[in-house]
Design an enzyme around this catalytic site. Structure first.
Site, PDB file in Angstrom:
ATOM      1  N   GLY A 110       0.809  -1.201   0.000  1.00 55.76           N
ATOM      2  CA  GLY A 110       0.000   0.000   0.000  1.00 55.76           C
ATOM      3  C   GLY A 110       0.843   1.252   0.000  1.00 55.76           C
ATOM      4  O   GLY A 110       0.341   2.359   0.197  1.00 55.76           O
ATOM      5  N   GLU A 135       4.786  -6.854   0.470  1.00 57.20           N
ATOM      6  CA  GLU A 135       4.430  -7.302  -0.885  1.00 57.20           C
ATOM      7  C   GLU A 135       4.027  -6.122  -1.759  1.00 57.20           C
ATOM      8  O   GLU A 135       2.874  -6.000  -2.157  1.00 57.20           O
ATOM      9  CB  GLU A 135       3.322  -8.351  -0.799  1.00 57.20           C
ATOM     10  CG  GLU A 135       2.234  -7.941   0.162  1.00 57.20           C
ATOM     11  CD  GLU A 135       1.240  -9.042   0.478  1.00 57.20           C
ATOM     12  OE1 GLU A 135       1.668 -10.200   0.559  1.00 57.20           O
ATOM     13  OE2 GLU A 135       0.062  -8.716   0.624  1.00 57.20           O
ATOM     14  N   PRO A 136       4.996  -5.270  -2.063  1.00 56.00           N
ATOM     15  CA  PRO A 136       4.685  -4.094  -2.873  1.00 56.00           C
ATOM     16  C   PRO A 136       4.504  -4.421  -4.352  1.00 56.00           C
ATOM     17  O   PRO A 136       5.213  -5.258  -4.906  1.00 56.00           O
ATOM     18  CB  PRO A 136       5.923  -3.212  -2.690  1.00 56.00           C
ATOM     19  CG  PRO A 136       7.030  -4.182  -2.430  1.00 56.00           C
ATOM     20  CD  PRO A 136       6.412  -5.337  -1.682  1.00 56.00           C
ATOM     21  N   GLY A 137       3.541  -3.756  -4.963  1.00 51.59           N
ATOM     22  CA  GLY A 137       3.393  -3.818  -6.410  1.00 51.59           C
ATOM     23  C   GLY A 137       3.788  -2.456  -6.962  1.00 51.59           C
ATOM     24  O   GLY A 137       4.859  -2.262  -7.535  1.00 51.59           O
ATOM     25  N   ARG A 157      -6.676   3.534 -15.532  1.00 48.84           N
ATOM     26  CA  ARG A 157      -6.627   4.089 -14.176  1.00 48.84           C
ATOM     27  C   ARG A 157      -7.294   5.464 -14.029  1.00 48.84           C
ATOM     28  O   ARG A 157      -7.986   5.702 -13.042  1.00 48.84           O
ATOM     29  CB  ARG A 157      -5.189   4.126 -13.643  1.00 48.84           C
ATOM     30  CG  ARG A 157      -4.561   2.712 -13.537  1.00 48.84           C
ATOM     31  CD  ARG A 157      -3.257   2.709 -12.764  1.00 48.84           C
ATOM     32  NE  ARG A 157      -3.494   2.824 -11.331  1.00 48.84           N
ATOM     33  CZ  ARG A 157      -3.327   3.912 -10.622  1.00 48.84           C
ATOM     34  NH1 ARG A 157      -2.873   5.012 -11.178  1.00 48.84           N
ATOM     35  NH2 ARG A 157      -3.600   3.913  -9.340  1.00 48.84           N
ATOM     36  N   TYR A 159     -10.088   4.826 -11.369  1.00 48.68           N
ATOM     37  CA  TYR A 159      -9.721   5.257 -10.008  1.00 48.68           C
ATOM     38  C   TYR A 159      -9.635   6.774  -9.870  1.00 48.68           C
ATOM     39  O   TYR A 159      -9.139   7.251  -8.847  1.00 48.68           O
ATOM     40  CB  TYR A 159      -8.335   4.718  -9.625  1.00 48.68           C
ATOM     41  CG  TYR A 159      -8.191   3.217  -9.650  1.00 48.68           C
ATOM     42  CD1 TYR A 159      -8.952   2.404  -8.812  1.00 48.68           C
ATOM     43  CD2 TYR A 159      -7.248   2.619 -10.470  1.00 48.68           C
ATOM     44  CE1 TYR A 159      -8.768   1.030  -8.820  1.00 48.68           C
ATOM     45  CE2 TYR A 159      -7.067   1.241 -10.474  1.00 48.68           C
ATOM     46  CZ  TYR A 159      -7.836   0.456  -9.645  1.00 48.68           C
ATOM     47  OH  TYR A 159      -7.655  -0.887  -9.651  1.00 48.68           O
ATOM     48  N   CYS A 169     -15.359   4.497 -27.849  1.00 47.65           N
ATOM     49  CA  CYS A 169     -16.673   5.093 -28.009  1.00 47.65           C
ATOM     50  C   CYS A 169     -17.479   5.063 -26.727  1.00 47.65           C
ATOM     51  O   CYS A 169     -18.493   4.364 -26.603  1.00 47.65           O
ATOM     52  CB  CYS A 169     -17.396   4.459 -29.185  1.00 47.65           C
ATOM     53  SG  CYS A 169     -16.638   5.063 -30.706  1.00 47.65           S
ATOM     54  N   GLU A 170     -16.980   5.733 -25.759  1.00 48.07           N
ATOM     55  CA  GLU A 170     -17.669   6.196 -24.565  1.00 48.07           C
ATOM     56  C   GLU A 170     -16.654   7.129 -23.920  1.00 48.07           C
ATOM     57  O   GLU A 170     -15.521   7.205 -24.388  1.00 48.07           O
ATOM     58  CB  GLU A 170     -18.111   5.064 -23.638  1.00 48.07           C
ATOM     59  CG  GLU A 170     -17.037   4.302 -22.949  1.00 48.07           C
ATOM     60  CD  GLU A 170     -17.660   3.227 -22.052  1.00 48.07           C
ATOM     61  OE1 GLU A 170     -17.760   3.480 -20.860  1.00 48.07           O
ATOM     62  OE2 GLU A 170     -18.032   2.164 -22.563  1.00 48.07           O
ATOM     63  N   TYR A 180      -0.482  -1.510 -12.744  1.00 45.51           N
ATOM     64  CA  TYR A 180      -1.923  -1.565 -13.015  1.00 45.51           C
ATOM     65  C   TYR A 180      -2.300  -0.820 -14.295  1.00 45.51           C
ATOM     66  O   TYR A 180      -3.352  -0.208 -14.387  1.00 45.51           O
ATOM     67  CB  TYR A 180      -2.722  -1.023 -11.815  1.00 45.51           C
ATOM     68  CG  TYR A 180      -2.311  -1.695 -10.524  1.00 45.51           C
ATOM     69  CD1 TYR A 180      -2.656  -3.019 -10.288  1.00 45.51           C
ATOM     70  CD2 TYR A 180      -1.538  -1.029  -9.580  1.00 45.51           C
ATOM     71  CE1 TYR A 180      -2.237  -3.663  -9.131  1.00 45.51           C
ATOM     72  CE2 TYR A 180      -1.126  -1.668  -8.420  1.00 45.51           C
ATOM     73  CZ  TYR A 180      -1.477  -2.980  -8.208  1.00 45.51           C
ATOM     74  OH  TYR A 180      -1.060  -3.616  -7.078  1.00 45.51           O
TER      75      TYR A 180
END
Ligand SMILES: *Cc1c(COP(=O)(O)O)cnc(C)c1O
Length: 410
Positions: A227, A268-270, A307, A311, A337-338, A365
């Site tokens: 996190g 456990e970092p991403g 993202r 988010y 097309c949106e 991500y």
């Protein structure tokens, strides 16, 4: 990415040359930054036995996994497919932790067959696992400490309404299941969300986990999840891992002496490892002036880079074709097309059609969440390692879209 003599470079390579060699849209990653972040986190805990397991859902190209394995890291996986990719990339099963949510017992049994470390996040599965394996296969338990953390409700996992982990208030039940099956608990785990800025939030969660750990006499490791927040724009504050290192090492080492054994401290970092190592390049197809707005329309969309829409994430945008132009205000949009907006009212060096824009923090991500929506093809991925560029994924072709489809006769 650095500006040298008016040319944007990554590890010494001209980004415009990379884009003309491989075409846009394009993902580019640099190993140098991944290694720097890995070492930074490791060095924040000099006096503690610490293990960093890369959360590979952030970016799972096999070459990224192989590179991170070479650095000495372990792997955090959330699906059996990630387990298999990790093994293929050269991680030893011992260095892979499998932390799924809402998966079937069958999938967990397969993970046991691969001999990876199992992390269980609900009492139902814990009980079924105990019936099958008893004391034969050690497990880790994912605890939900119920602390509110994380930058966005979709990425907060520790709160009371979260589906993740076993509630700290259910420990009596957990104890009952463990005792009845004579289970061997080798680890405790928490992961309370992404984009946690405040070191004290980590420490609060850690205190809860360490207090609980005294009730589990056979532990080998405690996994504090991830996190860590990274900077997305200049002036952004990010998690102060050095300060976390000082505070948490101290608390952890005291715990170990009280516990009577030197346990391994895990993270456990991403995002922390790969976010800043990635760049996404897209070309401006159209500049469209409406009554209210100047749009820059790109040869990409939220299918490649979701993202901002998913988010409300901010990704800094640079016009790498015209580093010296004066900034003007644009809303940068995709071709889906949106509504797929990459950034609203951004100050970007004045854009002409054909210019290439770079999105920063595109390592985590981004590609891993891409799709074929609108029947668009996924972009290529390039890795820059020791000043050289390598194609690590080919751009998709139309055949790739049809590969698994079965045509019937009408
Ligand atoms: C997604 C995830 C992570 C990584 O989170 P970041 O914010 O990218 O560091 C770590 N652990 C688990 C269990 C996860 O699901």
């Amino acid at each position: 990415m650095e500006l040298n003599n008016n040319i944007y470079q990554i590890d010494g390579l001209d980004v415009l040359e990379i884009c003309s060699k491989y075409n846009t849209p394009l993902y580019v990653y640099e190993t140098k930054k991944i290694e720097e972040q890995y070492k930074r986190l490791l060095n924040a805990f000099p006096n503690t036995k610490v293990k960093i397991n890369y959360a590979c859902k952030a970016l799972s190209n096999i070459n990224i996994l192989k590179f991170i394995s070479k650095l000495g890291a372990g792997l955090d996986t959330v699906s059996i497919q990630e387990v298999e990719l990790g093994l293929k990339a050269g991680f030893s099963p011992f260095d892979i932790i499998y932390t799924p949510n809402s998966v079937s017992l069958d999938e967990i049994v397969r993970a046991v067959e691969f001999s990876v470390r199992i992390n269980i996040d609900n009492i139902s599965i814990l009980e079924q696992f105990g019936h099958i394996y008893g004391d034969k296969v050690p497990v880790c338990i994912r605890i939900n400490p119920h602390i509110l953390a994380g930058g966005n409700s979709k990425i907060s996992t520790g709160h009371i309404d979260s589906k993740f982990g076993i509630s700290i208030h259910q420990m009596r039940h957990v104890e009952r299941v463990i005792q009845a099956n004579n289970m061997h608990i080798e680890g405790l785990h928490m992961h309370t969300g992404s984009d946690i800025l405040d070191v004290d939030v980590f420490i609060r969660g850690a205190n809860i986990l360490l207090d609980l750990a005294m009730d589990f006499p056979e532990l080998e490791y405690i996994d504090f999840g991830s996190g860590f927040k990274v900077p997305y724009k200049s002036g952004d504050i990010s998690t102060d891992v050095e300060s976390l290192g000082v505070k948490l090492s101290d608390r952890f080492n005291n715990f170990c002496s009280e516990y009577g054994k030197d346990l391994c401290l895990m993270f456990e970092p991403g995002k922390f490892l790969v976010s800043e190592a990635g760049y996404f390049f897209a070309k401006v197809n159209v500049i469209k002036q409406t009554t209210a707005t100047v749009f820059a329309g790109l040869d990409s969309g939220m299918n490649h880079f979701i993202r901002p829409m998913f988010y409300d994430a901010y990704h800094h945008i640079v016009n790498v074709s015209k580093p010296n132009n004066n900034p003007r205000i644009y809303t940068v949009v995709g071709y889906i097309c949106e509504t797929d907006t990459f950034g609203w009212d951004r100050k970007i060096e004045e854009i002409s059609e054909g210019d290439i824009l770079c999105f920063q923090n595109a390592g985590a991500y981004c590609f891993s969440m891409s799709s074929n929506y609108n029947s668009r093809l996924k972009p290529a991925e390039v890795l820059i390692h020791q000043g050289k560029d390598y194609l690590i994924r080919e751009r998709e072709k139309l055949e790739d879209l049809l590969k698994n489809q079965k045509e019937i006769e009408f």
